[in-house]
Design a protein around this motif. Structure first.
Motif, PDB file in Angstrom:
ATOM      1  N   ALA A   1       0.649  -1.301  -0.076  1.00  0.00           N
ATOM      2  CA  ALA A   1      -0.023   0.063  -0.083  1.00  0.00           C
ATOM      3  C   ALA A   1       0.694   1.350   0.018  1.00  0.00           C
ATOM      4  N   LEU A   2       1.957   1.206   0.831  1.00  0.00           N
ATOM      5  CA  LEU A   2       2.642   2.430   0.968  1.00  0.00           C
ATOM      6  C   LEU A   2       3.586   2.474  -0.354  1.00  0.00           C
ATOM      7  N   LEU A   3       4.007   1.523  -0.922  1.00  0.00           N
ATOM      8  CA  LEU A   3       4.928   1.506  -2.084  1.00  0.00           C
ATOM      9  C   LEU A   3       4.177   2.248  -3.298  1.00  0.00           C
ATOM     10  N   ALA A   4       2.681   1.760  -3.385  1.00  0.00           N
ATOM     11  CA  ALA A   4       1.624   2.199  -4.271  1.00  0.00           C
ATOM     12  C   ALA A   4       1.404   3.604  -4.043  1.00  0.00           C
ATOM     13  N   ASP A   5       1.569   4.147  -2.999  1.00  0.00           N
ATOM     14  CA  ASP A   5       1.207   5.376  -2.494  1.00  0.00           C
ATOM     15  C   ASP A   5       2.442   6.340  -2.771  1.00  0.00           C
ATOM     16  N   GLY A   6       3.439   5.772  -3.391  1.00  0.00           N
ATOM     17  CA  GLY A   6       4.696   6.784  -3.711  1.00  0.00           C
ATOM     18  C   GLY A   6       5.788   6.659  -2.691  1.00  0.00           C
ATOM     19  N   VAL A   7       5.880   6.118  -1.835  1.00  0.00           N
ATOM     20  CA  VAL A   7       6.631   6.085  -0.519  1.00  0.00           C
ATOM     21  C   VAL A   7       7.822   5.240  -1.096  1.00  0.00           C
ATOM     22  N   PRO A   8       9.149   5.802  -1.055  1.00  0.00           N
ATOM     23  CA  PRO A   8      10.425   5.051  -1.734  1.00  0.00           C
ATOM     24  C   PRO A   8      10.645   3.884  -0.665  1.00  0.00           C
ATOM     25  N   VAL A   9      11.134   3.175  -1.503  1.00  0.00           N
ATOM     26  CA  VAL A   9      11.554   1.765  -0.690  1.00  0.00           C
ATOM     27  C   VAL A   9      12.316   1.859   0.664  1.00  0.00           C
ATOM     28  N   GLU A  10      13.171   2.815   0.592  1.00  0.00           N
ATOM     29  CA  GLU A  10      13.965   2.831   1.890  1.00  0.00           C
ATOM     30  C   GLU A  10      13.320   3.616   2.981  1.00  0.00           C
ATOM     31  N   GLU A  11      12.210   4.222   2.730  1.00  0.00           N
ATOM     32  CA  GLU A  11      11.344   4.933   3.921  1.00  0.00           C
ATOM     33  C   GLU A  11      10.009   4.094   4.275  1.00  0.00           C
ATOM     34  N   VAL A  12       9.817   2.874   3.666  1.00  0.00           N
ATOM     35  CA  VAL A  12       8.648   2.322   4.010  1.00  0.00           C
ATOM     36  C   VAL A  12       8.403   1.729   5.468  1.00  0.00           C
TER      37      VAL A  12
END
Length: 367
Positions: free
Chosen positions: A185-196
């Motif tokens: 969900a967060l990756l799809a919402d534009g959150v960078p991999v390293e910040e998830v």
């Protein structure tokens, strides 16, 4: 004329395997042990790559049982002092929990054989795949896949597309757990991999993940067993589904299903072999764990199912799929071409948070 480097590597591999077989044969017994795995194509591959060759080399019969994961049965056996499982294939987060609870035997990495190229075991294993109570065997991933026949023109290509009902309408398949889904969900919402995980560690981040899941909740068909997503796709019950990459690979190459894996945002995970505390067959169990985690045995698995090996020296030994001749490299989650936006699942974070999030997820489902 000098020997080809690949030929020299093959010779070393053959010599290493022969030496290991000789070692096990010298200690052969008629005893049997029980290994526990997840059923399906992975268990079939494990049996052919590890358990049957181990029996041939050692004389120790391996009885294979399947389960769906978790620690309940291990806890019950240890608590009552009636341990009948010996070696269990577990997710690294379960190994960590079980080790902390004293449910597993300690494993000394120095007892493990070197890599195919002679590298010491501690240096040959991929970082994070060895622990106090677990020996790394495979790196697998949770991805999402779709049926290519449904998308003759524009097809899904990113994790964001999985959540885009306007561009790609239809039902989605998702596993009925918070793990994986919150990260997706967060990756799809534009959150960078390293910040998830830093974001998930905040109330705001968790709220954001659940809000993103809200956008597709009414269009989700929930699955629980790994065999379900390929079947759901084949039956047209869903247009796309999260799934274990190995299950989709088997549907692609063995059943000729027109499925496509989207590697963007894949969630990488590690499985380890662990030994149940108190087993009276601890020596035999350690020998099996040691045998199965050799580079040669891991490569044998990697030629049967598309999971990456936990040892660096095993990767060059994985060439083509034994049954179909398909080149395995592009199908492995750890292949460089698939790693651009891969996220290693933070198992330590989930160990600390899974109970609370399981409750929240159940409440969210019920709303």
């Amino acid at each position: 004329m000098g020997t080809d480097p690949l030929a020299r590597a093959a010779a070393r591999t053959s010599a290493s395997a022969a030496a290991l077989v000789a070692c096990f044969a010298a200690h052969a017994t008629a005893q049997s042990i029980t290994a526990v795995s997840y059923g399906g194509s992975y268990q079939k591959a494990s049996t052919e790559a590890w358990f049957e060759p181990f029996t041939d080399a050692s004389g120790i019969r391996v009885d294979v049982e399947d389960f769906t994961g978790g620690l309940a049965q291990i806890r019950a056996q240890v608590e009552v002092g009636n341990v009948y499982w010996d070696v269990v294939d577990l997710n690294v987060s379960d190994v960590t929990l079980a080790c902390d609870e004293g449910l597993l035997e300690y494993i000394d990495a120095e007892m493990l054989p070197p890599g195919a190229d002679g590298t010491a075991a501690a240096e040959d294993f991929v970082p994070g795949t060895l622990s106090d109570c677990g020996v790394g065997v495979v790196v697998w991933s949770t991805i999402y896949a779709f049926d290519a026949s449904r998308y003759p023109d524009a097809a899904p290509a990113t994790i964001a597309d999985f959540f885009d009902l306007e561009k790609f309408p239809g039902r989605r398949g998702m596993r009925r757990v918070p793990m994986f889904n919150l990260e997706f969900a967060l990756l799809a919402d534009g959150v960078p991999v390293e910040e998830v995980y830093a974001l998930l560690d905040t109330p705001e981040g968790l709220d954001r993940a659940f809000r993103k899941l809200d956008t597709i909740k009414d269009h989700v068909v929930w699955w629980e067993a790994g065999a379900q997503p390929p079947q759901m796709l084949a039956d047209g019950e869903v247009v796309m589904s999260t799934a274990y990459n190995g299950r989709i690979f088997n549907a692609q190459v063995l059943e000729n299903q027109p499925f496509v894996i989207v590697w963007d945002g894949q969630l990488l995970d590690i499985n380890q072999l662990a030994i149940v505390a108190g087993t009276p067959r601890v020596e035999e169990a350690m020998r099996l764990a040691s045998f199965a985690s050799t580079a040669e045995a891991l490569a044998a698995l990697g030629r049967r199912i598309s999971y990456g090996p936990a040892r660096a020296s095993a990767a060059p030994l994985i060439t083509t799929h034994l049954e179909t001749g398909v080149e395995m490299g592009p199908h492995l989650p750890t292949h460089p071409s698939n790693m651009a936006r891969a996220l290693w699942r933070d198992w330590a974070w989930w160990v600390d948070n899974q109970d609370v999030l399981n409750e929240r997820f159940s409440a969210w489902l019920a709303r």
